[in-house]
Design a protein around this motif. Sequence first.
Motif, PDB file in Angstrom:
ATOM      1  N   ILE A 138       9.785   7.839  -2.006  1.00 56.42           N
ATOM      2  CA  ILE A 138       8.744   6.988  -2.565  1.00 56.42           C
ATOM      3  C   ILE A 138       8.967   5.590  -2.009  1.00 56.42           C
ATOM      4  CG2 ILE A 138       7.781   6.000  -4.675  1.00 56.42           C
ATOM      5  CD1 ILE A 138       8.701   8.516  -6.140  1.00 56.42           C
ATOM      6  N   ARG A 139       7.900   4.972  -1.516  1.00 57.65           N
ATOM      7  CA  ARG A 139       8.018   3.669  -0.860  1.00 57.65           C
ATOM      8  C   ARG A 139       7.328   2.590  -1.697  1.00 57.65           C
ATOM      9  NH1 ARG A 139       9.812   4.930   4.165  1.00 57.65           N
ATOM     10  NH2 ARG A 139       9.288   6.979   5.027  1.00 57.65           N
ATOM     11  N   VAL A 140       8.015   1.467  -1.844  1.00 61.89           N
ATOM     12  CA  VAL A 140       7.458   0.286  -2.497  1.00 61.89           C
ATOM     13  C   VAL A 140       7.829  -0.917  -1.647  1.00 61.89           C
ATOM     14  CG1 VAL A 140       7.404  -1.139  -4.576  1.00 61.89           C
ATOM     15  CG2 VAL A 140       7.766   1.328  -4.780  1.00 61.89           C
ATOM     16  N   SER A 141       6.880  -1.827  -1.442  1.00 59.59           N
ATOM     17  CA  SER A 141       7.158  -3.044  -0.683  1.00 59.59           C
ATOM     18  C   SER A 141       6.731  -4.258  -1.484  1.00 59.59           C
ATOM     19  CB  SER A 141       6.422  -3.028   0.658  1.00 59.59           C
ATOM     20  OG  SER A 141       6.951  -2.026   1.512  1.00 59.59           O
ATOM     21  N   MET A 142       7.360  -5.384  -1.184  1.00 63.50           N
ATOM     22  CA  MET A 142       7.060  -6.630  -1.870  1.00 63.50           C
ATOM     23  C   MET A 142       6.963  -7.774  -0.877  1.00 63.50           C
ATOM     24  SD  MET A 142       9.490  -8.958  -4.193  1.00 63.50           S
ATOM     25  CE  MET A 142       9.020 -10.692  -4.294  1.00 63.50           C
ATOM     26  N   LEU A 143       5.886  -8.530  -0.986  1.00 68.87           N
ATOM     27  CA  LEU A 143       5.728  -9.788  -0.263  1.00 68.87           C
ATOM     28  C   LEU A 143       5.569 -10.895  -1.300  1.00 68.87           C
ATOM     29  CD1 LEU A 143       3.308  -8.672   2.605  1.00 68.87           C
ATOM     30  CD2 LEU A 143       5.800  -8.900   2.695  1.00 68.87           C
ATOM     31  N   ALA A 144       5.335 -12.110  -0.843  1.00 72.36           N
ATOM     32  CA  ALA A 144       5.260 -13.246  -1.760  1.00 72.36           C
ATOM     33  C   ALA A 144       4.068 -13.147  -2.705  1.00 72.36           C
ATOM     34  CB  ALA A 144       5.180 -14.542  -0.963  1.00 72.36           C
ATOM     35  N   ASP A 145       3.025 -12.422  -2.298  1.00 66.81           N
ATOM     36  CA  ASP A 145       1.805 -12.407  -3.099  1.00 66.81           C
ATOM     37  C   ASP A 145       1.664 -11.188  -3.995  1.00 66.81           C
ATOM     38  OD1 ASP A 145       1.544 -10.684  -0.924  1.00 66.81           O
ATOM     39  OD2 ASP A 145      -0.629 -10.919  -0.833  1.00 66.81           O
ATOM     40  N   ALA A 146       2.365 -10.081  -3.687  1.00 71.65           N
ATOM     41  CA  ALA A 146       2.114  -8.848  -4.430  1.00 71.65           C
ATOM     42  C   ALA A 146       3.179  -7.809  -4.148  1.00 71.65           C
ATOM     43  CB  ALA A 146       0.738  -8.280  -4.057  1.00 71.65           C
ATOM     44  N   LEU A 147       3.262  -6.850  -5.055  1.00 62.39           N
ATOM     45  CA  LEU A 147       3.902  -5.576  -4.760  1.00 62.39           C
ATOM     46  C   LEU A 147       2.882  -4.702  -4.054  1.00 62.39           C
ATOM     47  CD1 LEU A 147       5.812  -4.738  -8.072  1.00 62.39           C
ATOM     48  CD2 LEU A 147       6.870  -4.957  -5.812  1.00 62.39           C
ATOM     49  N   TYR A 148       3.363  -3.803  -3.214  1.00 60.71           N
ATOM     50  CA  TYR A 148       2.447  -2.947  -2.471  1.00 60.71           C
ATOM     51  C   TYR A 148       2.878  -1.486  -2.557  1.00 60.71           C
ATOM     52  CZ  TYR A 148       0.420  -7.095  -0.291  1.00 60.71           C
ATOM     53  OH  TYR A 148      -0.222  -8.286  -0.071  1.00 60.71           O
ATOM     54  N   ALA A 149       1.883  -0.627  -2.691  1.00 55.25           N
ATOM     55  CA  ALA A 149       2.065   0.804  -2.477  1.00 55.25           C
ATOM     56  C   ALA A 149       1.654   1.068  -1.036  1.00 55.25           C
ATOM     57  CB  ALA A 149       1.190   1.599  -3.440  1.00 55.25           C
ATOM     58  N   PRO A 150       2.624   1.226  -0.124  1.00 52.79           N
ATOM     59  CA  PRO A 150       2.278   1.383   1.294  1.00 52.79           C
ATOM     60  C   PRO A 150       1.830   2.806   1.610  1.00 52.79           C
ATOM     61  CG  PRO A 150       4.647   1.417   1.027  1.00 52.79           C
ATOM     62  CD  PRO A 150       4.074   1.203  -0.345  1.00 52.79           C
ATOM     63  N   ASP A 151       1.420   3.034   2.861  1.00 52.88           N
ATOM     64  CA  ASP A 151       1.083   4.396   3.253  1.00 52.88           C
ATOM     65  C   ASP A 151       2.358   5.194   3.476  1.00 52.88           C
ATOM     66  OD1 ASP A 151       2.091   3.788   5.794  1.00 52.88           O
ATOM     67  OD2 ASP A 151       0.121   3.593   6.716  1.00 52.88           O
ATOM     68  N   GLU A 152       2.219   6.455   3.889  1.00 50.28           N
ATOM     69  CA  GLU A 152       3.386   7.336   3.976  1.00 50.28           C
ATOM     70  C   GLU A 152       4.395   6.891   5.020  1.00 50.28           C
ATOM     71  OE1 GLU A 152      -0.151   9.428   6.028  1.00 50.28           O
ATOM     72  OE2 GLU A 152       0.235   8.210   4.241  1.00 50.28           O
ATOM     73  N   ALA A 153       3.987   6.062   5.993  1.00 52.88           N
ATOM     74  CA  ALA A 153       4.915   5.554   6.998  1.00 52.88           C
ATOM     75  C   ALA A 153       5.570   4.250   6.578  1.00 52.88           C
ATOM     76  CB  ALA A 153       4.196   5.368   8.330  1.00 52.88           C
ATOM     77  N   GLY A 154       4.982   3.552   5.599  1.00 46.16           N
ATOM     78  CA  GLY A 154       5.516   2.275   5.162  1.00 46.16           C
ATOM     79  C   GLY A 154       4.666   1.089   5.551  1.00 46.16           C
ATOM     80  N   ASN A 155       3.455   1.327   6.089  1.00 49.19           N
ATOM     81  CA  ASN A 155       2.545   0.245   6.444  1.00 49.19           C
ATOM     82  C   ASN A 155       1.804  -0.255   5.202  1.00 49.19           C
ATOM     83  OD1 ASN A 155       2.835   0.074   9.395  1.00 49.19           O
ATOM     84  ND2 ASN A 155       2.037   2.163   9.355  1.00 49.19           N
ATOM     85  N   ILE A 156       1.647  -1.565   5.108  1.00 52.41           N
ATOM     86  CA  ILE A 156       0.999  -2.185   3.959  1.00 52.41           C
ATOM     87  C   ILE A 156      -0.520  -2.153   4.111  1.00 52.41           C
ATOM     88  CG2 ILE A 156       0.513  -4.478   2.991  1.00 52.41           C
ATOM     89  CD1 ILE A 156       3.466  -4.991   2.908  1.00 52.41           C
ATOM     90  N   ASP A 157      -1.203  -1.825   3.033  1.00 44.45           N
ATOM     91  CA  ASP A 157      -2.658  -1.932   2.925  1.00 44.45           C
ATOM     92  C   ASP A 157      -2.931  -3.137   2.022  1.00 44.45           C
ATOM     93  OD1 ASP A 157      -5.353  -1.729   2.362  1.00 44.45           O
ATOM     94  OD2 ASP A 157      -5.336   0.432   2.047  1.00 44.45           O
ATOM     95  N   VAL A 158      -3.580  -4.177   2.561  1.00 45.25           N
ATOM     96  CA  VAL A 158      -3.756  -5.416   1.805  1.00 45.25           C
ATOM     97  C   VAL A 158      -4.907  -5.336   0.813  1.00 45.25           C
ATOM     98  CG1 VAL A 158      -2.768  -6.824   3.641  1.00 45.25           C
ATOM     99  CG2 VAL A 158      -5.235  -6.410   3.596  1.00 45.25           C
ATOM    100  N   ALA A 159      -5.691  -4.274   0.852  1.00 45.58           N
ATOM    101  CA  ALA A 159      -6.787  -4.118  -0.105  1.00 45.58           C
ATOM    102  C   ALA A 159      -6.215  -3.896  -1.506  1.00 45.58           C
ATOM    103  CB  ALA A 159      -7.671  -2.947   0.307  1.00 45.58           C
ATOM    104  N   PRO A 160      -6.993  -4.215  -2.549  1.00 43.52           N
ATOM    105  CA  PRO A 160      -6.515  -3.956  -3.911  1.00 43.52           C
ATOM    106  C   PRO A 160      -6.156  -2.485  -4.101  1.00 43.52           C
ATOM    107  CG  PRO A 160      -8.464  -5.347  -3.963  1.00 43.52           C
ATOM    108  CD  PRO A 160      -8.308  -4.892  -2.545  1.00 43.52           C
TER     109      PRO A 160
END
Length: 406
Positions: A4-26
């Motif tokens: 399970i992948r979770v990413s964090m930037l300064a503006d939000a937590l992100y549920a990325p795609d299966e490879a780990g790429n961030i989708d900036v859409a809500p």
Amino acid sequence: MSIIRVSMLADALYAPDEAGNIDVAPFSRAKGKDRRGRGAMRLYKRGARPKPGDPLFAYLARSLQIEAMHLPPDAPVTVMVHGFQFDPATIVMTPPHHHKADNPHARLYHFERHELAREMRAHSTSWPLGLGFANEDGGRDGLCIGFGWYSNPGFFSSLFHHGENFYARAYNNAEVAAWQLVCVLEVLAEILQRPIDVFCHSLGSRVVVRAVAMATSPLPNLAAMHVEPKERWVVRPVLRWLDRVLLLAGAEKVLEAQLMLTHLNGWAAAVRPERRPCFFNVLSRENDVLDKLGENFGPAAPGSKQVIGHNGLEKLDPSWVDIQLDDTDVAAWFLARDYRVSGDDSQGVFAVMDHWIHYTWPDNMRLYRDILRDRDRWSVAGLKSTDPSLFDTLRINRGPGRRGFD
């Protein structure tokens, strides 16, 4: 994925795609593999907890349905936290040893193997494979969660816009990431109701140590009031289920780790939990990277500049053990048990790059895997009682073996 992948930037937590790429859409529950959800989620202020209706809760709950479908009751659940100079917004590159693969999901949280020398030079060893997790097995060999956070601030932007060097700014970013890690652990603990471990390297130890400290802090405004000691503490799900914490080449300050344990011991004494977290601190005394960065470029703070990956805890605690890989006596102790561990070695082929040998060296990872999976054999109390001169001592050695050292 069996991860399970979770990413964090300064503006939000992100549920990325299966490879780990961030989708900036809500965040949308309709997106993502098997409709587990994908996109930007909220950041949580310190003290705030995820609720069942929140995107983070929905994303993790749906991901657990998929990835933990066949999870045995005794298999490990491990959250992985990387260190310095990673950017989860970087596009995932393949193969993972690519020099631009600064997304932790590409460089560390993957399921690929390559030649040992290649992985060591790029420090791109697969953490999931090294710890015994398998790809797309529904959790039969356990479940891992990759937590990515922004730890690669620019050199010049840090100086000109923040008045800090880039390492100090990354160290401060770890403080912000800590509460987001607490929130992830809270949801996992609440849903799974089973032991959860944490595995981290270098500056990731700052995230983890601060997360535990935050989770165990007494409630404000009550310490001076006449209430029962137990009522001063929030008994969070994460504290009921957080179990083994493995810290590799930790860049967190010694004083911060000591303060965290003070909080943890106070909480444990008041609440008397059935279990409490224990810490395996894997360090190397000859660690040039920590010498230069962790001790000399971190933010100014009261007390010693020393870090736990270099000096250990500098005190004894029943829930903490220091394991010095580059102590010849420690190495001999493990060799007698069929583990050929390796720590920083000034004579080694990679020399200063040995900061990453804590996870790039195969037998080091095999040891961590067994600590997570053979729990009866490996415990903090067991190590301390088996050889107190190595594992229940304040002495961290630089140079010849510790036995007979004075």
